[in-house]
Design a protein around this motif. Structure first.
Motif, PDB file in Angstrom:
ATOM      1  N   GLU A  50       0.849  -1.170   0.000  1.00  0.00           N
ATOM      2  CA  GLU A  50       0.000   0.000   0.000  1.00  0.00           C
ATOM      3  C   GLU A  50       0.894   1.232   0.000  1.00  0.00           C
ATOM      4  O   GLU A  50       1.870   1.304   0.735  1.00  0.00           O
ATOM      5  CB  GLU A  50      -0.883  -0.019   1.244  1.00  0.00           C
ATOM      6  N   LYS A  51       0.552   2.193  -0.839  1.00  0.00           N
ATOM      7  CA  LYS A  51       1.366   3.398  -0.913  1.00  0.00           C
ATOM      8  C   LYS A  51       1.207   4.218   0.357  1.00  0.00           C
ATOM      9  O   LYS A  51       0.157   4.256   0.967  1.00  0.00           O
ATOM     10  CB  LYS A  51       0.977   4.227  -2.129  1.00  0.00           C
ATOM     11  N   ASN A  52       2.286   4.889   0.721  1.00  0.00           N
ATOM     12  CA  ASN A  52       2.328   5.668   1.930  1.00  0.00           C
ATOM     13  C   ASN A  52       2.058   7.133   1.587  1.00  0.00           C
ATOM     14  O   ASN A  52       2.787   7.730   0.820  1.00  0.00           O
ATOM     15  CB  ASN A  52       3.710   5.504   2.577  1.00  0.00           C
ATOM     16  N   SER A  84      -4.782   3.259  -1.379  1.00  0.00           N
ATOM     17  CA  SER A  84      -4.581   3.252   0.064  1.00  0.00           C
ATOM     18  C   SER A  84      -5.890   3.519   0.797  1.00  0.00           C
ATOM     19  O   SER A  84      -6.461   4.603   0.685  1.00  0.00           O
ATOM     20  CB  SER A  84      -3.552   4.313   0.444  1.00  0.00           C
ATOM     21  N   ASN A  86      -6.039   3.717   3.998  1.00  0.00           N
ATOM     22  CA  ASN A  86      -5.662   4.655   5.051  1.00  0.00           C
ATOM     23  C   ASN A  86      -5.792   6.095   4.563  1.00  0.00           C
ATOM     24  O   ASN A  86      -6.290   6.962   5.275  1.00  0.00           O
ATOM     25  CB  ASN A  86      -4.236   4.358   5.519  1.00  0.00           C
TER      26      ASN A  86
END
Length: 111
Positions: A50-52, A84, A86
């Motif tokens: 998952e990309k931050n 993502s 998040n």
């Protein structure tokens, strides 16, 4: 029968000497070990990270409080990230915070 790179899982043409995705040399690799239990060639499973979006999340909260218009832009950016969960969650919170700050500012200016 389609072959797959044992290093990255990319589909290969039968006569491939190198993987077009990762560039690994396939000359000394046993492609028969790449056959799954059902007899079909299965692609190597590479976990997708998952990309931050930490910087965008932090800036979104900061701007939502101090400069709500820019916070709105960051909130929309984060909400539209499909890579993502998040980022999407924080995008919703940044947008809510932005509208709450705008509402409070409006009410204070009206008094």
């Amino acid at each position: 029968m389609t072959k797959y790179c044992p290093f990255c899982g990319e589909a290969l043409v039968d006569e491939a000497k190198f993987c077009k995705s990762c560039g690994k040399n396939l000359d000394n690799v046993n492609m028969e070990s790449n056959i799954g239990p059902t007899g079909n060639t299965q692609p190597y499973s590479v976990p997708i990270a998952e990309k931050n979006h930490t910087l965008a999340i932090v800036l979104g909260y900061v701007f939502a409080i101090f400069i709500p218009l820019i916070g709105l832009i960051f909130g929309i950016y984060l909400l539209t990230r499909n890579d993502s969960e998040n980022a999407k969650k924080h995008g919703k919170f940044v947008l809510i915070l932005t509208f709450v700050i705008w509402a409070i500012s409006f009410l204070l200016l009206m008094n």
